[in-house]
Enzyme design. Structure first.
Site, short mmCIF file in Angstrom:
data_model
loop_
_atom_site.label_atom_id
_atom_site.label_comp_id
_atom_site.label_asym_id
_atom_site.label_seq_id
_atom_site.Cartn_x
_atom_site.Cartn_y
_atom_site.Cartn_z
CG HIS A 165 -4.22 -5.43 2.06
ND1 HIS A 165 -4.43 -4.09 1.81
CD2 HIS A 165 -5.06 -5.76 3.07
CE1 HIS A 165 -5.36 -3.63 2.64
NE2 HIS A 165 -5.75 -4.63 3.42
NE ARG A 222 -14.62 -6.03 2.73
CZ ARG A 222 -14.78 -7.27 3.16
NH1 ARG A 222 -15.99 -7.82 3.19
NH2 ARG A 222 -13.74 -7.98 3.57
CB CYS A 254 -6.39 -2.79 6.23
SG CYS A 254 -6.60 -4.56 6.50
CD GLU A 259 -2.79 -1.35 0.12
OE1 GLU A 259 -2.96 -0.37 -0.63
OE2 GLU A 259 -3.37 -2.43 -0.04
#
Length: 203
Positions: A166, A89, A142, A79
């Site tokens: 990730h 979500r 995250c 990232e």
């Protein structure tokens, strides 16, 4: 030199998390001259970031590499940016779901990570480990812990480098899901994170 490596506990109905498995496997090791300490963060919007920042404050590491699971991604995703947005979500493990709220009210829109992302990606690929640079850590835990970490380092004028990688789902996770899903073995993910730590320790 001391590095903090963190993973997350399982979430979303799964009983395992590749980031937890990798972090536990690295506990107490030394890579490239860096002594590793590890921690498993709760998937909890209140306590996850708080736990991370308390460890950083107590241990004063020279580098922090946070790991997380990204089901659906086929490669290690390094990232580059954390954004000031919470938009879960699914609920966290405490049952709390945030929609369209800032991570830190009044904070910058985003922070760049401070690890050598492009060099890490290059070293991973040259080692035969699939990897990519990613512009989105999502808007779940995250991203939240990464943003809080970078904000803490910036506002406290710390020298620690910090980033996030990730990991794909483990094969046993993918096998248990109805729709086909990419996965990566624990051994491959672990080798990739060892490589990333080696790059960080040499910079």
């Amino acid at each position: 030199m001391k590095f903090l490596i963190t993973g997350f506990e399982p979430f979303g109905g799964s009983t395992i998390n590749p980031s937890e498995q990798v972090a536990k496997a690295l506990e107490g090791q030394t890579i490239g001259g860096a002594q590793l300490i590890t921690a498993i963060l709760p998937v909890n919007g209140q306590y996850g970031p708080r736990t991370l920042l308390q460890i950083v404050q107590d241990e004063q590491p020279d580098g922090v590499l946070c790991l997380g699971e990204a089901s659906g991604r086929p490669v290690l995703s390094i990232e580059r940016i954390a954004v000031n947005l919470l938009d879960y979500r699914i609920p966290d493990n405490a049952g709390y779901q945030v929609v369209d709220e800032p991570v830190i009210p009044g904070g910058p829109a985003a922070y760049f990570t401070t690890i050598p992302v492009r060099k890490i990606a290059q070293e991973l690929r040259e080692s035969g480990i699939p990897a990519e640079l990613s512009l989105s850590a999502g808007t779940y835990l995250c991203n939240q812990v990464l943003y809080c970490l970078l904000h803490f380092i910036e506002t406290n004028h710390l020298a620690a480098r910090a980033g996030f990688i990730h990991l794909p789902a483990l094969p046993q996770q993918a096998a248990g899901r109805a729709a086909p899903q990419p996965s990566m073995s624990l051994e491959c993910s672990l080798a990739g994170i060892r490589t990333a730590i080696g790059v960080m320790s040499g910079c």
